[in-house]
Scaffold this motif. Structure first.
Motif, PDB file in Angstrom:
ATOM      1  N   ALA A   1      43.846  36.744 131.648  1.00  9.81           N
ATOM      2  CA  ALA A   1      45.087  35.906 131.797  1.00  9.81           C
ATOM      3  C   ALA A   1      45.902  36.229 130.740  1.00  9.81           C
ATOM      4  O   ALA A   1      45.583  36.807 129.560  1.00  9.81           O
ATOM      5  N   ALA A   2      47.170  36.153 131.016  1.00 12.21           N
ATOM      6  CA  ALA A   2      48.084  36.753 130.029  1.00 12.21           C
ATOM      7  C   ALA A   2      48.005  35.794 128.590  1.00 12.21           C
ATOM      8  O   ALA A   2      47.726  34.686 128.469  1.00 12.21           O
ATOM      9  N   ARG A   3      48.174  36.894 127.499  1.00 11.09           N
ATOM     10  CA  ARG A   3      48.379  36.370 126.280  1.00 11.09           C
ATOM     11  C   ARG A   3      49.383  36.337 125.474  1.00 11.09           C
ATOM     12  O   ARG A   3      50.205  37.338 125.914  1.00 11.09           O
ATOM     13  N   PRO A   4      49.702  35.499 124.427  1.00  9.51           N
ATOM     14  CA  PRO A   4      51.017  35.329 123.957  1.00  9.51           C
ATOM     15  C   PRO A   4      51.386  36.816 123.312  1.00  9.51           C
ATOM     16  O   PRO A   4      50.387  37.555 122.627  1.00  9.51           O
ATOM     17  N   GLY A   5      52.546  37.494 123.470  1.00  9.15           N
ATOM     18  CA  GLY A   5      52.763  38.430 122.856  1.00  9.15           C
ATOM     19  C   GLY A   5      52.399  39.810 123.660  1.00  9.15           C
ATOM     20  O   GLY A   5      52.619  41.010 123.001  1.00  9.15           O
ATOM     21  N   GLU A   6      51.441  39.988 124.473  1.00  9.70           N
ATOM     22  CA  GLU A   6      50.915  40.859 125.280  1.00  9.70           C
ATOM     23  C   GLU A   6      51.449  41.102 126.536  1.00  9.70           C
ATOM     24  O   GLU A   6      51.960  40.053 127.313  1.00  9.70           O
ATOM     25  N   PRO A   7      51.719  42.316 127.251  1.00 12.97           N
ATOM     26  CA  PRO A   7      52.272  42.574 128.376  1.00 12.97           C
ATOM     27  C   PRO A   7      51.262  41.845 129.575  1.00 12.97           C
ATOM     28  O   PRO A   7      50.114  41.866 129.271  1.00 12.97           O
ATOM     29  N   SER A   8      52.033  41.592 130.631  1.00 12.17           N
ATOM     30  CA  SER A   8      51.054  40.710 131.733  1.00 12.17           C
ATOM     31  C   SER A   8      51.777  41.351 133.089  1.00 12.17           C
ATOM     32  O   SER A   8      53.288  41.571 132.871  1.00 12.17           O
ATOM     33  N   TRP A   9      51.231  41.082 134.152  1.00 14.34           N
ATOM     34  CA  TRP A   9      51.850  41.331 135.428  1.00 14.34           C
ATOM     35  C   TRP A   9      51.585  40.297 136.432  1.00 14.34           C
ATOM     36  O   TRP A   9      50.830  39.263 136.110  1.00 14.34           O
ATOM     37  N   ASP A  10      52.069  40.347 137.431  1.00 10.47           N
ATOM     38  CA  ASP A  10      51.844  39.195 138.415  1.00 10.47           C
ATOM     39  C   ASP A  10      50.579  39.494 139.028  1.00 10.47           C
ATOM     40  O   ASP A  10      50.068  40.525 139.664  1.00 10.47           O
ATOM     41  N   GLY A  11      49.639  38.468 139.044  1.00  9.64           N
ATOM     42  CA  GLY A  11      48.535  38.615 139.594  1.00  9.64           C
ATOM     43  C   GLY A  11      48.305  37.718 141.157  1.00  9.64           C
ATOM     44  O   GLY A  11      47.003  37.349 141.245  1.00  9.64           O
ATOM     45  N   ALA A  12      49.377  37.446 141.581  1.00 14.10           N
ATOM     46  CA  ALA A  12      49.151  36.594 142.772  1.00 14.10           C
ATOM     47  C   ALA A  12      48.362  35.507 142.277  1.00 14.10           C
ATOM     48  O   ALA A  12      48.656  34.348 141.494  1.00 14.10           O
ATOM     49  N   SER A  13      47.148  35.028 143.228  1.00 18.33           N
ATOM     50  CA  SER A  13      46.502  33.791 143.055  1.00 18.33           C
ATOM     51  C   SER A  13      45.847  33.998 141.685  1.00 18.33           C
ATOM     52  O   SER A  13      45.203  32.681 141.322  1.00 18.33           O
ATOM     53  N   LEU A  14      45.569  35.130 141.000  1.00 17.13           N
ATOM     54  CA  LEU A  14      44.820  35.293 139.840  1.00 17.13           C
ATOM     55  C   LEU A  14      45.712  34.707 138.567  1.00 17.13           C
ATOM     56  O   LEU A  14      45.159  34.310 137.594  1.00 17.13           O
ATOM     57  N   GLY A  15      47.197  34.619 138.688  1.00 14.06           N
ATOM     58  CA  GLY A  15      47.880  34.083 137.702  1.00 14.06           C
ATOM     59  C   GLY A  15      48.402  35.395 137.056  1.00 14.06           C
ATOM     60  O   GLY A  15      47.883  36.479 137.111  1.00 14.06           O
ATOM     61  N   PRO A  16      49.358  35.216 136.038  1.00 15.41           N
ATOM     62  CA  PRO A  16      49.971  36.424 135.371  1.00 15.41           C
ATOM     63  C   PRO A  16      48.736  37.066 134.437  1.00 15.41           C
ATOM     64  O   PRO A  16      47.811  35.996 133.825  1.00 15.41           O
ATOM     65  N   GLY A  17      48.568  38.184 134.355  1.00 16.64           N
ATOM     66  CA  GLY A  17      47.749  38.804 133.441  1.00 16.64           C
ATOM     67  C   GLY A  17      47.650  40.406 133.679  1.00 16.64           C
ATOM     68  O   GLY A  17      48.590  40.978 134.024  1.00 16.64           O
ATOM     69  N   ARG A  18      46.393  40.807 133.124  1.00 12.81           N
ATOM     70  CA  ARG A  18      46.234  42.378 133.370  1.00 12.81           C
ATOM     71  C   ARG A  18      44.681  42.871 133.610  1.00 12.81           C
ATOM     72  O   ARG A  18      43.892  41.894 133.449  1.00 12.81           O
ATOM     73  N   PRO A  19      44.638  43.954 134.193  1.00 12.57           N
ATOM     74  CA  PRO A  19      43.087  44.272 134.595  1.00 12.57           C
ATOM     75  C   PRO A  19      42.243  44.447 133.550  1.00 12.57           C
ATOM     76  O   PRO A  19      42.620  44.916 132.574  1.00 12.57           O
ATOM     77  N   GLY A  20      40.967  44.232 133.903  1.00 14.11           N
ATOM     78  CA  GLY A  20      39.998  44.730 133.061  1.00 14.11           C
ATOM     79  C   GLY A  20      39.692  46.420 133.367  1.00 14.11           C
ATOM     80  O   GLY A  20      40.217  46.793 134.215  1.00 14.11           O
ATOM     81  N   TRP A  21      38.730  46.802 132.528  1.00 18.79           N
ATOM     82  CA  TRP A  21      38.654  48.275 132.328  1.00 18.79           C
ATOM     83  C   TRP A  21      38.020  48.903 133.611  1.00 18.79           C
ATOM     84  O   TRP A  21      38.485  49.744 134.114  1.00 18.79           O
TER      85      TRP A  21
END
Length: 409
Positions: free
Chosen positions: A204-224
């Motif tokens: 899930a999106a962290r303050p000050g870090e980049p994030s993207w639209d995750g649809a039903s997952l919410g804003p965030g970025r993928p795991g490795w």
């Protein structure tokens, strides 16, 4: 994202051998007998501190795999990723006061230049994590909706219990896995996880870090791990021939990736074989970004080192071996390159047909590049000592060194 230009691979008379290679998952040799199109996925760089000699050794190993396959008259469908969003990349950008996207782009460009100089054959698909996010999000949603993933404080974790074959790639016990997870980017001690080994699929999106639209997952970025799974499934499908990388990827990366894919598809295996290259050390310690003990291909090139000598230095060590980079290793490679070039510069020489077959056999035997080098050394020594009368021999040796070893003479 685009790869680097391909160098021409000379055609050789006859045909190569099917590759017998060490498979990490079974712990023994397997004979790779792909169809007309061989499929291989090799995990790419996180683009900072590129390209160090450990990187180069890994990609050299899988370049040899491609060359062996091409010599059997197969086509090769090679896929490689770039992890252009990840914690270590963001941490480096913060440390250096640089925009993370500029850092990733600069290092990716440098990596391409190094791969071109070393005559590494490029992947058909060279794909970044960021551009893959639209493919990753639906996979995470599918895993969650199937009960193979769960939410924890907004983050989505994969449940390793969802894959009955979890552990079959590395063969490690739970305690060894836990230790490696903590060492290699996991969070086994986070409270609330169903299993300490469960890896993150979506942060899930962290303050000050980049994030993207995750649809039903919410804003965030993928795991490795899910990054490579999405790219491999999109371009190669299940059951491709080789999953490759450095030995530090056996766990957790390749173990987790296999489980993600197998839980998604209900099929097994993700890859038919798992092949891993050894680690390169400097001053007695593994080259690593955290230690800062890195030897860079680009720095050697700027100093005037011939990329063919760098390649010969890599080839002098078996791909599965852990070894140490020293000035002597490079000096020996430069001397070998000079001997070989002198030998093939003569108008004729000892017959080379048997030499080509010897090099083919060495590479088919678990990529035994040191044995292949020794065979050419013997031909070059015979050329220096006695010469020969075959006008086709020097050209054939030159083409074989290029086609099978990637060394331009």
């Amino acid at each position: 994202m685009h790869a680097w230009p391909a160098s021409e691979v000379p055609a050789l008379p006859g045909s190569g051998r099917d590759l017998r290679i060490h498979d990490t998952a079974t712990g023994g040799r397997v004979t790779l007998a792909p169809g007309p199109v061989a499929r291989i996925y090799v995990c790419g760089i996180t683009p900072y501190d590129a390209t160090h000699m450990g990187h180069a050794a890994t990609y050299n190993a899988f370049d040899l795999v491609q060359r062996v396959w091409l010599d059997t008259k197969r086509q090769v469908h090679y896929v490689q990723n770039v992890t252009d969003i990840d914690d270590p990349l963001l941490e480096r950008a913060v440390r250096d006061g640089e925009d993370w996207t500029a850092l990733a782009e600069r290092e990716t460009v440098l990596f391409r230049e190094d791969m071109t100089a070393l005559r590494m054959l490029p992947p058909r698909h060279y794909i970044g994590a960021v551009e893959s996010i639209p493919k990753i999000v639906p996979l995470v949603e599918r895993l969650r909706d199937a009960g193979a993933a769960y939410e924890l404080e907004g983050d989505i974790y994969f449940s390793v219990a969802a894959d009955p074959s979890f552990g079959s790639v590395s063969g490690l016990d739970a305690e060894a896995m836990r230790l490696l997870s903590a060492e290699r980017g996991g969070d086994p001690d986070r409270p609330g996880k169903k299993n300490p080994l469960d890896p993150m699929l979506w942060m899930a999106a962290r303050p000050g870090e980049p994030s993207w639209d995750g649809a039903s997952l919410g804003p965030g970025r993928p795991g490795w791990h899910i990054e490579c799974v999405a790219i491999a499934l999109e371009h190669l499908g299940m059951g491709f021939d080789v999953q490759g990388g450095g030995s530090d990827l056996v766990f957790p990366h390749h173990e987790m990736g296999a489980s993600h894919a197998q839980a998604l598809t209900g099929e097994h295996p993700f890859a038919k074989s798992y092949v891993h290259a050894g680690m390169v050390a400097l001053d007695g310690e593994k080259m690593s970004k955290s230690k800062g003990n890195l030897v860079f291909v680009s720095a050697l090139r700027r100093q005037g080192t011939d990329p063919a000598a760098i390649r010969l230095a890599l080839l002098a060590h078996h791909y599965r071996a852990d070894w140490e980079w020293t000035d002597a290793v490079l000096s020996e490679a430069e001397e070998r390159l000079a001997r070989w070039r002198a030998a093939v510069s003569r108008p004729d020489g000892p017959s080379a047909e048997a030499l080509v077959e010897e090099v083919r056999e060495a590479l088919a035997d678990d990529l035994d590049a040191p044995r292949a080098l020794a065979a050419i050394d013997r031909w070059a020594a015979a050329q220096t000592a006695d010469g020969g009368t075959d006008p086709a021999a020097p050209g054939l040796v030159s083409r074989a060194a290029d086609a099978l070893l990637g060394v331009a003479l």
